[in-house]
Design an enzyme around this catalytic site. Structure first.
Site, mmCIF file in Angstrom:
data_model
loop_
_atom_site.group_PDB
_atom_site.id
_atom_site.type_symbol
_atom_site.label_atom_id
_atom_site.label_comp_id
_atom_site.label_asym_id
_atom_site.label_seq_id
_atom_site.Cartn_x
_atom_site.Cartn_y
_atom_site.Cartn_z
ATOM 1 N N TYR A 97 73.976 14.803 92.223
ATOM 2 C CA TYR A 97 72.801 13.963 92.443
ATOM 3 C C TYR A 97 72.368 13.854 93.909
ATOM 4 O O TYR A 97 71.165 13.900 94.182
ATOM 5 C CB TYR A 97 72.996 12.589 91.803
ATOM 6 C CG TYR A 97 72.806 12.657 90.312
ATOM 7 C CD1 TYR A 97 71.566 12.418 89.743
ATOM 8 C CD2 TYR A 97 73.850 13.005 89.464
ATOM 9 C CE1 TYR A 97 71.373 12.506 88.375
ATOM 10 C CE2 TYR A 97 73.671 13.092 88.099
ATOM 11 C CZ TYR A 97 72.425 12.844 87.558
ATOM 12 O OH TYR A 97 72.237 12.943 86.213
ATOM 13 N N GLU A 139 76.158 9.944 81.390
ATOM 14 C CA GLU A 139 76.808 11.253 81.367
ATOM 15 C C GLU A 139 78.322 11.093 81.382
ATOM 16 O O GLU A 139 79.027 11.803 80.649
ATOM 17 C CB GLU A 139 76.326 12.101 82.545
ATOM 18 C CG GLU A 139 74.882 12.547 82.374
ATOM 19 C CD GLU A 139 74.204 12.984 83.657
ATOM 20 O OE1 GLU A 139 74.867 13.100 84.714
ATOM 21 O OE2 GLU A 139 72.969 13.204 83.612
#
Length: 149
Positions: A97, A139
């Protein structure tokens, strides 16, 4: 879980949505150019979908959807679930990310130029990490479920 987005951030994100609608694919194409300087990350992506423009279009639509619904996140439940599944299927992890943020925010500035003020980029940084925290959590849950199966 991240703190809720500020009213100022929500207003800024919604105000820039028309520019995203007009320039979204250009932004995501530029973002992927930056992101793919990392060969390990590049290998995670379907390069045929990149070459055809499908992936930049898909991401541009997702970003626009987020901008348009940043104050109504319940509208994004299905899209988030699909994104989580796709991320887990392709091995996206929390450590990826920051790489995306480091590619996306400069791409916004590259494409939008002066319209991408420091305020706009700060709002997008806050909004990005807010959504990223949601995705990372979901996730992680899915990865854990898969390990138990």
């Amino acid at each position: 879980m991240a703190a809720p987005l500020s009213e100022q951030t929500i207003a800024t994100i919604k105000a820039i949505a028309p520019a995203l609608q007009q320039h979204g694919v250009e932004i995501t194409t530029r973002m992927y150019q930056r992101l793919f300087q990392n060969e390990e990350v590049r290998a995670m992506f379907d390069q045929a979908a990149q070459a055809s423009g499908e992936q930049p279009r898909r991401l541009a639509a997702a970003i626009l959807g987020y901008a348009q619904n940043v104050d109504k996140l319940q509208n994004l439940t299905g899209a988030v679930a699909r994104m989580v599944r796709r991320h887990v299927d392709t091995g996206v992890k929390a450590e990826h990310y920051p790489l995306v943020a480091d590619a996306l925010l400069p791409a916004i500035r590259d494409v939008l130029g002066e319209a991408a003020t420091d305020e706009v980029l700060a709002a997008w940084g806050e909004a990005y990490w807010f959504l990223a925290d949601i995705l990372i959590g979901k996730e992680a849950d899915l990865y854990a479920e898969q390990e138990l199966a």
